[in-house]
Design a protein around this motif. Structure first.
Motif, PDB file in Angstrom:
ATOM      1  N   GLY A  51       0.810  -1.219   0.000  1.00 12.41           N
ATOM      2  CA  GLY A  51       0.000   0.000   0.000  1.00 12.41           C
ATOM      3  C   GLY A  51       0.841   1.265   0.000  1.00 12.41           C
ATOM      4  O   GLY A  51       0.783   2.063  -0.950  1.00 12.41           O
ATOM      5  N   PRO A  52       1.670   1.493   1.034  1.00 12.70           N
ATOM      6  CA  PRO A  52       2.498   2.702   1.034  1.00 12.70           C
ATOM      7  C   PRO A  52       3.537   2.734  -0.075  1.00 12.70           C
ATOM      8  O   PRO A  52       3.878   3.814  -0.569  1.00 12.70           O
ATOM      9  CB  PRO A  52       3.159   2.681   2.423  1.00 12.70           C
ATOM     10  N   GLN A  53       4.032   1.572  -0.501  1.00  8.05           N
ATOM     11  CA  GLN A  53       5.002   1.561  -1.599  1.00  8.05           C
ATOM     12  C   GLN A  53       4.384   2.097  -2.882  1.00  8.05           C
ATOM     13  O   GLN A  53       4.998   2.920  -3.592  1.00  8.05           O
ATOM     14  CB  GLN A  53       5.520   0.138  -1.823  1.00  8.05           C
ATOM     15  N   ILE A  54       3.186   1.651  -3.209  1.00  7.47           N
ATOM     16  CA  ILE A  54       2.523   2.110  -4.429  1.00  7.47           C
ATOM     17  C   ILE A  54       2.174   3.584  -4.326  1.00  7.47           C
ATOM     18  O   ILE A  54       2.359   4.353  -5.282  1.00  7.47           O
ATOM     19  CB  ILE A  54       1.285   1.239  -4.718  1.00  7.47           C
ATOM     20  N   LEU A  55       1.693   4.016  -3.169  1.00  8.34           N
ATOM     21  CA  LEU A  55       1.387   5.430  -2.986  1.00  8.34           C
ATOM     22  C   LEU A  55       2.650   6.291  -3.094  1.00  8.34           C
ATOM     23  O   LEU A  55       2.625   7.369  -3.693  1.00  8.34           O
ATOM     24  CB  LEU A  55       0.713   5.645  -1.632  1.00  8.34           C
ATOM     25  N   ASP A  56       3.767   5.819  -2.545  1.00  9.06           N
ATOM     26  CA  ASP A  56       5.027   6.555  -2.667  1.00  9.06           C
ATOM     27  C   ASP A  56       5.462   6.677  -4.127  1.00  9.06           C
ATOM     28  O   ASP A  56       5.937   7.733  -4.560  1.00  9.06           O
ATOM     29  CB  ASP A  56       6.137   5.859  -1.876  1.00  9.06           C
ATOM     30  N   LEU A  57       5.301   5.602  -4.886  1.00  8.85           N
ATOM     31  CA  LEU A  57       5.685   5.640  -6.302  1.00  8.85           C
ATOM     32  C   LEU A  57       4.817   6.616  -7.084  1.00  8.85           C
ATOM     33  O   LEU A  57       5.302   7.316  -7.983  1.00  8.85           O
ATOM     34  CB  LEU A  57       5.579   4.235  -6.903  1.00  8.85           C
ATOM     35  N   MET A  58       3.542   6.701  -6.744  1.00 12.46           N
ATOM     36  CA  MET A  58       2.672   7.654  -7.424  1.00 12.46           C
ATOM     37  C   MET A  58       2.994   9.086  -7.026  1.00 12.46           C
ATOM     38  O   MET A  58       2.966   9.992  -7.858  1.00 12.46           O
ATOM     39  CB  MET A  58       1.202   7.317  -7.134  1.00 12.46           C
ATOM     40  N   GLU A  59       3.334   9.286  -5.746  1.00 15.86           N
ATOM     41  CA  GLU A  59       3.582  10.645  -5.269  1.00 15.86           C
ATOM     42  C   GLU A  59       4.986  11.126  -5.624  1.00 15.86           C
ATOM     43  O   GLU A  59       5.160  12.237  -6.138  1.00 15.86           O
ATOM     44  CB  GLU A  59       3.391  10.715  -3.762  1.00 15.86           C
ATOM     45  N   ARG A  60       6.007  10.315  -5.361  1.00 19.37           N
ATOM     46  CA  ARG A  60       7.392  10.773  -5.489  1.00 19.37           C
ATOM     47  C   ARG A  60       7.965  10.546  -6.883  1.00 19.37           C
ATOM     48  O   ARG A  60       8.722  11.371  -7.393  1.00 19.37           O
ATOM     49  CB  ARG A  60       8.258  10.075  -4.442  1.00 19.37           C
ATOM     50  N   ALA A  61       7.609   9.401  -7.490  1.00 15.43           N
ATOM     51  CA  ALA A  61       8.106   9.111  -8.835  1.00 15.43           C
ATOM     52  C   ALA A  61       7.143   9.577  -9.917  1.00 15.43           C
ATOM     53  O   ALA A  61       7.426   9.428 -11.105  1.00 15.43           O
ATOM     54  CB  ALA A  61       8.371   7.612  -8.984  1.00 15.43           C
ATOM     55  N   LYS A  62       5.997  10.119  -9.497  1.00 18.26           N
ATOM     56  CA  LYS A  62       4.993  10.658 -10.428  1.00 18.26           C
ATOM     57  C   LYS A  62       4.489   9.605 -11.409  1.00 18.26           C
ATOM     58  O   LYS A  62       4.190   9.896 -12.567  1.00 18.26           O
ATOM     59  CB  LYS A  62       5.551  11.863 -11.195  1.00 18.26           C
TER      60      LYS A  62
END
Length: 225
Positions: A51-62
């Motif tokens: 969950g947080p990994q996917i959200l981080d990829l969407m937020e930080r890696a755009k």
């Protein structure tokens, strides 16, 4: 053991999830949502870290929903045991049901929503959730809960449901709605619905209270004078 729906409200941009399971405390492991970023359900032999990994990829890696899901799964062992659904802040969807998902499993994407489940009474359970979400009026929470009720009406899980959760992100960094029934032998989805109906009239008051305590309404509890 689990069915869920993740979705986005086109009018408000709110992101949320409703989920239920035969296991205890599904809300502690499976629903992940972040304001302005996306919402993820990670279920079926759950790896909460996704969950947080996917959200981080969407937020930080755009990354969009699909690219973020693919990258997270590529970096994770045992992906064939996972069932994961994603909606990003633009309403784009993605999902995976690994080949080792339990029992009868299924996932379907609709308009800015994804429904998925495993150990189901049948694939039609998930098929019923999408039109229920898309056609329900009202707040995002009402639409998510309508989808879950539709799943129950279509047969639900192969076994009894014991826990349920509703989580929604609005404009703030904390959840706008975060309600859970961690264990019940007596219709946890109905209990979750009751929690939402009780919380709904106070929801915006808690936001106002956090942002500007001087403008907060008074509740008449001891010390609140």
């Amino acid at each position: 053991m689990t069915f869920s729906i993740v979705g986005r409200c086109e009018e408000t941009g709110q992101l949320g999830i409703a989920i239920s399971s035969s296991s205890i405390a599904v809300g502690a492991r499976c629903p992940w949502v972040r304001a302005g970023v996306g919402v993820v359900a990670t279920q079926n032999v759950t790896l909460p870290a996704l969950g947080p990994q996917i959200l981080d990829l969407m937020e930080r890696a755009k990354l969009g929903a699909s690219a973020a899901l693919d990258r997270a799964l590529c970096a994770s062992e045992w992906s064939e045991y996972r069932q994961v659904t994603v909606v990003d802040a633009q309403g784009r969807t993605a999902f995976l049901s690994g080949k080792q998902a339990l029992g009868t499993y299924h996932a379907v994407a609709g308009k800015q929503c994804v429904a998925a489940g495993n150990m189901l009474a049948g694939t039609h359970v998930i098929e019923a959730m999408i039109p229920a979400f898309e056609n329900a009026p009202g707040h995002l929470a009402d639409r998510l809960l309508a989808a879950v009720h539709a799943a129950i009406g279509a047969g639900g899980e192969a076994g009894p449901v014991h826990s349920a959760a509703l989580k929604i992100a609005g404009e703030q960094s904390w959840p706008l709605v975060d309600l859970r029934v961690d264990w019940s032998d007596d219709d946890p989805i109905a209990k979750l619905d009751g929690l939402w109906q009780a919380y709904r009239p106070q929801m915006q008051d808690y936001v106002a209270r956090a942002l500007n305590p001087t403008a907060a309404p008074r509740y008449g509890v001891p010390g609140d004078e």
